[in-house]
Design an enzyme around this catalytic site. Structure first.
Site, short mmCIF file in Angstrom:
data_model
loop_
_atom_site.label_atom_id
_atom_site.label_comp_id
_atom_site.label_asym_id
_atom_site.label_seq_id
_atom_site.Cartn_x
_atom_site.Cartn_y
_atom_site.Cartn_z
N SER A 148 0.82 -1.21 0.00
CA SER A 148 0.00 0.00 0.00
C SER A 148 0.85 1.26 0.00
CB SER A 148 -0.86 0.04 1.27
OG SER A 148 -1.68 -1.09 1.36
N GLU A 181 -3.25 0.19 -9.27
CA GLU A 181 -2.27 1.28 -9.32
C GLU A 181 -0.92 0.61 -9.60
OE1 GLU A 181 -2.07 3.15 -5.43
OE2 GLU A 181 -1.59 5.07 -6.34
N ASN A 233 -3.26 6.02 -1.52
CA ASN A 233 -3.12 6.11 -0.07
C ASN A 233 -2.50 7.43 0.40
OD1 ASN A 233 -4.40 3.79 0.88
ND2 ASN A 233 -2.71 2.55 0.11
N HIS A 287 -0.71 -2.57 -7.19
CA HIS A 287 -1.52 -2.30 -6.00
C HIS A 287 -3.00 -2.42 -6.32
CE1 HIS A 287 -2.89 0.87 -2.84
NE2 HIS A 287 -2.96 -0.35 -2.34
P1 NAI Z 1 -3.90 -9.77 5.89
O1 NAI Z 1 -3.43 -9.55 7.28
O2 NAI Z 1 -5.34 -10.01 5.63
O3 NAI Z 1 -3.08 -10.99 5.21
C1 NAI Z 1 -1.68 -11.10 5.22
C2 NAI Z 1 -1.32 -12.57 5.04
O4 NAI Z 1 0.08 -12.70 4.82
C3 NAI Z 1 -1.65 -13.43 6.30
O5 NAI Z 1 -2.45 -14.53 5.92
C4 NAI Z 1 -0.26 -13.87 6.81
O6 NAI Z 1 -0.28 -15.17 7.35
C5 NAI Z 1 0.56 -13.83 5.52
N1 NAI Z 1 1.99 -13.64 5.74
C6 NAI Z 1 2.60 -12.76 6.58
N2 NAI Z 1 3.94 -12.86 6.46
C7 NAI Z 1 4.18 -13.82 5.52
C8 NAI Z 1 5.37 -14.37 4.94
N3 NAI Z 1 6.58 -13.93 5.30
N4 NAI Z 1 5.24 -15.31 3.99
C9 NAI Z 1 4.02 -15.76 3.61
N5 NAI Z 1 2.86 -15.29 4.13
C10 NAI Z 1 2.94 -14.31 5.06
O7 NAI Z 1 -3.38 -8.47 5.07
P2 NAI Z 1 -4.02 -7.81 3.75
O8 NAI Z 1 -5.03 -6.82 4.15
O9 NAI Z 1 -4.36 -8.89 2.79
O10 NAI Z 1 -2.76 -6.97 3.21
C11 NAI Z 1 -1.70 -7.58 2.53
C12 NAI Z 1 -0.91 -6.55 1.77
O11 NAI Z 1 -1.78 -5.87 0.84
C13 NAI Z 1 -0.26 -5.46 2.63
O12 NAI Z 1 0.96 -5.09 2.05
C14 NAI Z 1 -1.29 -4.31 2.53
O13 NAI Z 1 -0.70 -3.07 2.75
C15 NAI Z 1 -1.73 -4.48 1.08
N6 NAI Z 1 -3.05 -3.92 0.78
C16 NAI Z 1 -4.08 -4.03 1.68
C17 NAI Z 1 -5.32 -3.49 1.39
C18 NAI Z 1 -6.46 -3.62 2.36
O14 NAI Z 1 -7.50 -2.95 2.15
N7 NAI Z 1 -6.36 -4.42 3.39
C19 NAI Z 1 -5.59 -2.82 0.11
C20 NAI Z 1 -4.46 -2.83 -0.81
C21 NAI Z 1 -3.24 -3.34 -0.45
#
Ligand code: NAI
Length: 286
Positions: free
Chosen positions: A120, A153, A191, A141
């Site tokens: 993000s 993006e 963002n 993104h």
């Molecule tokens: P989330 O917390 O729902 O999921 C993250 C997942 O990554 C978890 O299942 C975790 O077990 C896994 N994980 C963590 N470290 C790991 C590793 N080293 N190797 C493999 N798996 C690993 O997070 P979310 O919301 O899906 O966000 C993920 C990314 O997307 C972040 O970089 C966030 O900034 C970005 N993002 C999030 C948005 C949102 O609205 N939540 C929108 C756009 C981008």
């Protein structure tokens, strides 16, 4: 420009599972990996049930739904990513953790593969510098939830090649997305604008300007936003919002980006939003 057929997605949370679903439905072969085996099996379950629901609503044929599920392979072994054409990383919003993953991926995937990050806000240039292929690293993104939201993006790092950019843009178009391009500065376009608004909504709540309901209603009915900023923060995840504010604050060096103490306190209390059943609001069921 090499054609992308096979995609590796790392992280099976909100974003990774949505990206994997979107790509599987659009005919790509998907490998999905999560370091947490429970998160991985939850991702598989939620993607299957969402695809079944799309089929039952008549938005996808039974055959296409079955094909999408066949396209999806979940793996606890990152080595299975050897033959993918692109990896889309969607793990925790931490530069250190993402860099470690990029170093690992750089050693596993084939030489021509692109490494994309769904970050993000984190610098693509710095993630790229951790690898031996900075020209093949890019920001891709997606918005939340990826199967529904129209935008991708694309962020070029300082060394991203035209080939990498064009292949990524072509992939996003094949996934049916509208593309915008950003230079690699903290928070990129969306963002950079959205998060300070969400942070300000927390300040309004923190300083007692109004109730959470009135802050959200003000922006919904007064400025035509589909969701109020606090409700949207719960949808995104308060931990993700806090991480992005920290990146904006550190990267742009202006105190106006300092995260609101109330946002930080909610995260400390485990109130991470919808995904935990409680954030600014309480959710009876996930
Ligand atoms: P989330 O917390 O729902 O999921 C993250 C997942 O990554 C978890 O299942 C975790 O077990 C896994 N994980 C963590 N470290 C790991 C590793 N080293 N190797 C493999 N798996 C690993 O997070 P979310 O919301 O899906 O966000 C993920 C990314 O997307 C972040 O970089 C966030 O900034 C970005 N993002 C999030 C948005 C949102 O609205 N939540 C929108 C756009 C981008």
């Amino acid at each position: 420009m090499a054609e992308i057929r096979s995609i590796g997605v790392v992280g099976g949370g909100q974003m990774g599972s949505g990206i994997a679903q979107l790509a599987a439905v659009n005919g790509f072969e998907i490998w999905l990996h999560d370091a947490d085996s429970t998160a991985l099996s939850n991702a598989h379950e939620s993607i299957s049930s969402r695809i079944q629901s799309i089929v039952s609503k008549g938005h996808l044929t039974k055959e296409k739904g079955a094909e999408a599920l066949r396209n999806l392979r979940c793996t606890s072994n990152l080595e299975d990513f050897r033959s993918v054409d692109i990896v889309i990383e969607a793990i925790v919003e931490s530069e250190e953790v993402k860099k470690k993953l990029f170093v690992r991926l750089d050693n596993i995937v084939k030489g021509s593969a692109i490494l994309a990050s769904n970050t993000s806000s984190i610098s693509i240039t710095r993630l790229a510098s951790a690898t031996s292929r900075p020209d093949q690293v890019i920001g891709m993104h997606f918005m939340n939830p990826p199967p529904v939201m129209k935008l991708v993006e694309i962020i070029r790092g300082a060394s991203t090649s035209d080939d990498t950019f064009n292949a990524t843009k072509f992939l996003a178009e094949r996934l049916g997305k509208k593309i915008i391009c950003s230079q690699d500065f903290s928070g990129f376009i969306v963002n950079r604008i959205l998060m300070p608004m969400i942070n300000e909504a927390f300040h309004a709540l923190y300083t007692g300007v109004a109730t959470k309901e009135d802050i959200d209603a003000g922006m919904k009915f007064g400025t035509n936003h589909p969701m109020g900023p606090l409700e949207l923060a719960d949808h995104i995840g308060l931990d993700v919002c806090l991480s992005i504010m920290k990146v904006l604050h550190a990267g742009l060096g202006d105190s106006k980006y300092a995260p609101c103490p109330l946002l930080a306190q909610y995260v400390d209390a485990g109130r991470l939003g919808r995904k935990k059943g409680i954030g600014v609001y309480q959710y009876s069921k996930m």
